[in-house]
Each structure stands twice: as C-alpha cells, then as structure tokens.
Scaffold this motif. Sequence first.
Motif, PDB file in Angstrom:
ATOM      1  N   HIS A   9       0.783  -1.230   0.000  1.00  0.00           N
ATOM      2  CA  HIS A   9       0.000   0.000   0.000  1.00  0.00           C
ATOM      3  C   HIS A   9       0.810   1.273   0.000  1.00  0.00           C
ATOM      4  CE1 HIS A   9       0.302  -2.326   3.468  1.00  0.00           C
ATOM      5  NE2 HIS A   9      -0.963  -2.554   3.662  1.00  0.00           N
ATOM      6  N   ASN A  48       2.590   2.694   2.220  1.00  0.00           N
ATOM      7  CA  ASN A  48       2.572   3.516   3.433  1.00  0.00           C
ATOM      8  C   ASN A  48       3.652   3.041   4.393  1.00  0.00           C
ATOM      9  OD1 ASN A  48      -1.048   3.413   3.522  1.00  0.00           O
ATOM     10  ND2 ASN A  48       0.311   4.806   2.448  1.00  0.00           N
ATOM     11  N   ILE A  64      11.818  14.193  11.455  1.00  0.00           N
ATOM     12  CA  ILE A  64      10.554  13.854  10.811  1.00  0.00           C
ATOM     13  C   ILE A  64      10.481  14.481   9.426  1.00  0.00           C
ATOM     14  CG2 ILE A  64       8.057  14.200  10.917  1.00  0.00           C
ATOM     15  CD1 ILE A  64       8.324  14.262  13.989  1.00  0.00           C
ATOM     16  N   GLN A  83      10.204  12.499   5.922  1.00  0.00           N
ATOM     17  CA  GLN A  83       9.085  12.774   5.026  1.00  0.00           C
ATOM     18  C   GLN A  83       9.553  13.090   3.623  1.00  0.00           C
ATOM     19  OE1 GLN A  83       5.726  14.783   5.701  1.00  0.00           O
ATOM     20  NE2 GLN A  83       5.285  13.084   7.071  1.00  0.00           N
ATOM     21  N   TYR A 123       5.876   7.434  -1.033  1.00  0.00           N
ATOM     22  CA  TYR A 123       5.303   6.754   0.119  1.00  0.00           C
ATOM     23  C   TYR A 123       4.557   7.783   0.957  1.00  0.00           C
ATOM     24  CZ  TYR A 123       7.696   2.325  -0.540  1.00  0.00           C
ATOM     25  OH  TYR A 123       8.110   1.114  -1.023  1.00  0.00           O
ATOM     26  N   CYS A 124       3.495   7.328   1.619  1.00  0.00           N
ATOM     27  CA  CYS A 124       2.786   8.182   2.550  1.00  0.00           C
ATOM     28  C   CYS A 124       3.261   7.790   3.943  1.00  0.00           C
ATOM     29  CB  CYS A 124       1.283   7.954   2.476  1.00  0.00           C
ATOM     30  SG  CYS A 124       0.551   8.489   0.934  1.00  0.00           S
ATOM     31  N   VAL A 125       3.410   8.760   4.813  1.00  0.00           N
ATOM     32  CA  VAL A 125       3.866   8.398   6.140  1.00  0.00           C
ATOM     33  C   VAL A 125       2.878   8.730   7.245  1.00  0.00           C
ATOM     34  CG1 VAL A 125       5.806   9.800   5.334  1.00  0.00           C
ATOM     35  CG2 VAL A 125       5.385   9.601   7.779  1.00  0.00           C
ATOM     36  N   PHE A 126       2.604   7.693   8.029  1.00  0.00           N
ATOM     37  CA  PHE A 126       1.796   7.845   9.225  1.00  0.00           C
ATOM     38  C   PHE A 126       2.741   8.303  10.319  1.00  0.00           C
ATOM     39  CE2 PHE A 126      -1.036   4.479   7.450  1.00  0.00           C
ATOM     40  CZ  PHE A 126      -2.232   5.172   7.578  1.00  0.00           C
ATOM     41  N   LEU A 127       2.292   9.259  11.092  1.00  0.00           N
ATOM     42  CA  LEU A 127       3.124   9.682  12.205  1.00  0.00           C
ATOM     43  C   LEU A 127       2.493   9.222  13.502  1.00  0.00           C
ATOM     44  CD1 LEU A 127       5.571  11.267  13.180  1.00  0.00           C
ATOM     45  CD2 LEU A 127       4.089  13.251  13.392  1.00  0.00           C
ATOM     46  N   GLY A 128       3.291   8.670  14.376  1.00  0.00           N
ATOM     47  CA  GLY A 128       2.785   8.235  15.666  1.00  0.00           C
ATOM     48  C   GLY A 128       3.561   8.895  16.790  1.00  0.00           C
ATOM     49  N   ASN A 129       2.874   9.213  17.859  1.00  0.00           N
ATOM     50  CA  ASN A 129       3.500   9.852  19.008  1.00  0.00           C
ATOM     51  C   ASN A 129       3.312   8.910  20.193  1.00  0.00           C
ATOM     52  OD1 ASN A 129       4.329  12.902  19.796  1.00  0.00           O
ATOM     53  ND2 ASN A 129       3.355  11.869  21.505  1.00  0.00           N
ATOM     54  N   ARG A 159      -2.297  -0.371  15.611  1.00  0.00           N
ATOM     55  CA  ARG A 159      -3.288   0.398  14.872  1.00  0.00           C
ATOM     56  C   ARG A 159      -2.860   0.604  13.423  1.00  0.00           C
ATOM     57  NH1 ARG A 159      -6.116   3.289  17.906  1.00  0.00           N
ATOM     58  NH2 ARG A 159      -4.905   4.971  18.813  1.00  0.00           N
ATOM     59  N   PHE A 160      -1.610   0.920  13.236  1.00  0.00           N
ATOM     60  CA  PHE A 160      -1.122   1.133  11.869  1.00  0.00           C
ATOM     61  C   PHE A 160      -1.114  -0.212  11.147  1.00  0.00           C
ATOM     62  CE2 PHE A 160       1.535   4.765  13.732  1.00  0.00           C
ATOM     63  CZ  PHE A 160       0.543   5.682  13.461  1.00  0.00           C
ATOM     64  N   GLN A 220      -1.981  -1.541   7.435  1.00  0.00           N
ATOM     65  CA  GLN A 220      -1.880  -0.630   6.305  1.00  0.00           C
ATOM     66  C   GLN A 220      -0.496  -0.023   6.114  1.00  0.00           C
ATOM     67  OE1 GLN A 220      -4.836   2.426   6.707  1.00  0.00           O
ATOM     68  NE2 GLN A 220      -4.814   2.353   8.910  1.00  0.00           N
TER      69      GLN A 220
END
Lengths: 331, 331
Positions: free
Chosen positions: B65, B67, B84, B88, B96-102, B116-117, B120
């Motif tokens: 996908h 990501n 970050i 990016q 690529y799309c990037v999900f950011l998590g904290n 959770r990620f 995907q």
Amino acid sequence: MTSKRARPTINQVAEAAGVTKSSVSRAFTRPEMLSEETVRKIFAAAEQLGYVPNHTARALSTGRHGNIALIVPDVANPFFPPLIRAAQAEADRSDYCVFLGNSDESPQQEDKLIGRFGGQVEGLVLVSSRMSDAQIVEHASRRPVVLVNRDVEGIPRVLIDSATGVAEAVEHLAELGHKKLVYVGGPHGSWSNKQRRNAVRRSARALGLDVSVISNEFAAFESGRKITASVLATGASAAIAFDDLTAQGMLAELADQGVSVPGQFSVVGCDDVLGAATYPSLTTVSNRSVEAGKTALTLLIDILENHAIRDVRYVLNTNLVVRNTTGPRAG
Amino acid sequence: MTSKRARPTINQVAEAAGVTKSSVSRAFTRPEMLSEETVRKIFAAAEQLGYVPNHTARALSTGRHGNIALIVPDVANPFFPPLIRAAQAEADRSDYCVFLGNSDESPQQEDKLIGRFGGQVEGLVLVSSRMSDAQIVEHASRRPVVLVNRDVEGIPRVLIDSATGVAEAVEHLAELGHKKLVYVGGPHGSWSNKQRRNAVRRSARALGLDVSVISNEFAAFESGRKITASVLATGASAAIAFDDLTAQGMLAELADQGVSVPGQFSVVGCDDVLGAATYPSLTTVSNRSVEAGKTALTLLIDILENHAIRDVRYVLNTNLVVRNTTGPRAG
DNA sequence: CTGTTAGCGCCTTCAG
DNA sequence: CTGAAGGCGCTAACAG
C-alpha cells in the motif's frame, strides 16, 4: 519469536469456531447481534490464531478507513509540533491514524500530497494552507476538510486570532512612549501574516502611532537577522515581528550591532514558541496552537461520525505576554 | 466546482475507452505490455473521467500500500521535527505516505500505535523506541523495521553516536581545568541516555576526572530547573546534560540563583537543537538528526523495494560545538 | 440469532 | 497484445 507467516483470515477463524465468516465479521463489528456464546467461541478462536481484522479489506468494503491527514507547511517550524501532537492525541482517542504531510510552504506540494493521501483518507486538516481559496474549496468538495489559520467561508475552520494579542502589543508599546514602529512580515500566502499586519495598522492608527511595514517572505532566525538593518533604517524605536523566530534573529543581530534591547530598541514576537529561551526573554503574543490542533480534530471527527457538515468558524483569542524585550522609548 | 459524486472506477474507464478493465489496469501498472495506441486511448478516457486508481483496492489485491509509519516518543521535543521532516522528504521522493505516531514516551502506547497502523503499513521506522528489545524483535518479525537511536542486533538501525561528541566535551572541560563534573541524565528507556552516560564516565576516568550522575527521567526545561539544586550540591564545577532542553532549564535556574555561567559554572548540552538561542549561547554536542531521518527512510525503502534484509548498523558521529557556556574552572 | 449471496475496485494468471 | 475469470478479505443486505 512469532513467525512471519501470513495473517490468518476471517475464514480460518470461522472454520475454527464452527461458524460462517458473517458471524466472525459481526463478532468484531456488532457483537450485540450475536449470542454471547457465539461471540465467546469466535473470540477464542481468533485469539488462538492471532487474528486481526484486515484493515484494507474492511476499508474497501465499507469505504471507511479511519485515517485522516494533517498537512502543515513545515514540521520543523516550532509553531507546528505542539499542534501536531495535540491533533494526534485527539485522533488517538477515536482510533484514527494520522498521515502527516509537509508542504514545504508550497501550494503545489500541498496539492500533490492531498492527491497522494487521496483515497485512503476520510478527512483532511490543513494547517496554514498555502493553497488558493479555489483549490481549498475544490478539495473540500470531495471530502471533509477542516482548516486551521485559514479563513475560507463555508469550510469549518479554527482560527487563532492573533489580532487581539497584537493589538495589546501595540497599546503596550504606545504606553511605553513609542511613536513609530515597524511590522516585520511573514509568508505572503499566510492568513496569519495578513491578520497580524492589519491588526498592527489598525491599532496604530487608533493610537496615533506611525507604522511602517517590511515584508520578509521566509520567517526564520536568519532572515530575522538580515532584515534588521532595514528595520533600523526606518527610524522606528520598536518592532513587532511576524513570529518568534524572526524576532529572535533580530535580537541576535541587534546584539551584534551593539543596539541594546530594550534600552534602545523594543522587540515583540508572536506565537510564544521560544518561551523564556531568548535573552533578554522575549515579549510576545501568546499562542493557542495546542487548542487549535485539538479543536480541529474534534471538529473533523465530529463531521465524519455525525455527518454534521455545519459551517463552523472557531476563534481562539490571544493576548500579550510581556517579558523583557520591551521597554520605554529611549531619550 | 466539481461535484461530490463517487470516484469513477476502472470499469467505467474501460467502457469509455472501449477495452476491458484488464487493459486499463495494465495501462496504469505496466503500460509496456500494451500498444501505444491503446495506452493513449485509456489515458484519454481516464483523464476525461477524472479517474484515479483506488489505492485501497489495489492494496487489497497486491498486499502493497505504499505507506510507512514513523513513530517518535514526542513530536514536540525539538529533537524530532527536523528528523521527521527529513524522513518525510525522503518518503516523498519514492511516493510513500507516512503515518506519524507519538508514543508519549510510553512503551504501551508505542505498541498500541504499531497495532493500529498494523495492516496498512509496509514498514516501520521507530525513533528512540522505548519498547523492550523483545517487543521490537517481535514487531520486526512481522514487517520491516528500521530503528533510529536504538541498537538491537539483527535489526537495521541508524545510530547517532553522541559518544564521540560527549568525549570531546569531557576533554574540553578537562582542558579548562575542571576536576569534578556531573552528568544530568534523561529517560531510563533511552538508548542515547545510556550511551551518553557511559561516554562521560569512560572519558572522565581516562582523564582522571571525578564524575557523578544525577538521573532525571523527564528531559525538559522545567526538570532542568528543578534538578539544578542537586547538581550544585555535588560540588562539581561543570555539568553535561542529556539534552539541550535540560541544559537550558539549568541555565535559567543558575541565572536565577545568581550563579554566573561560565564564570562560576560550566554547562554543556546535547543535540544542538537550540542553536544560539540561549544566553549565554550553549556549548553542546552536534546533532545529526536530519541525516538520521533521511538515512532511516532510505534504508527502509531499500529493504521494501529490493528485499535487501541485511543487518545494517549505520553510525553517525558527532562532535562538540563550543559556544559560551563553558569556561575555565573558577578559583 | 445465523447462514447465503453478492459485491467493494483492482490485479493477475491463463488463454487466445 | 488483449480478454475472460477468479480472488484479495471483509461487509451488508436478504433470507430463514
């Protein structure tokens, strides 16, 4: 160490639990439709196999993927991280995943990112968008969009009203005896910049102060340094900068030039991102970016989950934070 | 204004172009399999209808996908945003799309985010992960993982070696005549903290200096202030802090206590995130977070696209940046 | 309450 | 070079 074999599917769980995949699906989405007994059996089987519903398949079938995108002009600008963090925390509470995009202050890049996120996102939060109103409206016509610091009619938006704080800053300087001041601007496409510039002009006029405006496309420490000569050349005794970074650069340059602050010159920043880190500590306008981020996400999620597509315009007021870079006019 | 109607599907394009959906699919994935003529017709039809391949459907069918997820302990910590941003930019170059998590410095939260990620995402970049080695290995067994500032054997990692810079700092202080110094620590789960502490001890021993260690779980301005009393109580004449924020807090507190820096006490930060913003400007250890972010992504993408699952350990050296918070020992 | 039956939109053999 | 057919994993009517 768990092996890398493919994830089990809904069918395998169904078989193991002695039911059909419909029931397994229901057990995970609307368990109240099933008997407790069945749910228990299914969960046991799922647990045993290490089953986790496939997000992608679910999204394809429902059209909902629980993702939202957050696009900012520059992650590294200290104004944004707290906002991003707050937005994330809020997304987290509702189990949304957030894509982060960095537009690099470019409308094209912003547009491209939205396209890339495109299909896998249910809604967008555009922070300080640099795109045209038309582009924004266009994107908002495809899926829910919430704006931060950008005022486009008909699109839900959260605005940090720096005007109130900036007005206080002008009054503060007036009280200190300053007669002539200068506003050092920021990015052209920035709504906040426009707002701040107008606020300075309006208040100055009301108080009978003279004000000149210097534009400065790239708000940052270095450009703050560079612009300082022109600022001094205006003959003003105080400056209000578009943001803290610019102000900080000016402070450094002023120090190098031997101009004492606030003795000979006063400086006011905006956004309070530096805290008390500068020396002298910076007088600035407060920032509500945390609330802005949280509110934007709350709004977006509300829209997504309740189809409440109302036209909200949420305004967060600011105020002046007096520290040590402002003082009475010299002489 | 474009209406909100559903996106056109591959079938509609096929019909409009007078071919089957197989051909449309090929036109978008392997056009070299089709005649130029057909490709042209298909693109024309697609363009006309505003067709964009459905990311989700494609992902379901291919398992890819495009990501990746990037998880950091705290977006608002100034160390991370530049990293970050660099990550990016690199992801962007390969679409690529990037999900950011904290993760909020919490191993549980980090684990939860990864879940959770989950489906995907094709790969993960964990920056300064607070999880246990076992947890990391477990996750890495499911999909490619690249670590930043965390040294786990067998997992590709990018390490910013602050040890070199810290060693220089100790030498620098020794040359200035300091005999006794203190290391003010950071988060327990932090690999960087361990590394820095060890580097201080090692170098101090080699140079015959006395060193005490004070732990300070939450690295930040405020905790830097609070810890200052204990630091002074050790009788040391210089301190090396886990990071710039802590150092900055110490500077503020020291100023309030009337202890002059570097006259009576010397302070060294780490990570150079404040630039010259403190007063006096902070002597610190350089930071390579931008390269780290870029390298981590390059590595991950390489692994994803070339199945090159080699065991890389990429080390970035640092060095001391001498500014104005260090000076000769008083007396 | 639970099973059956169609898809969601796309990719991918397998034929031709 | 192109079409036909099946399937990725899951949800959602529609029946019982």
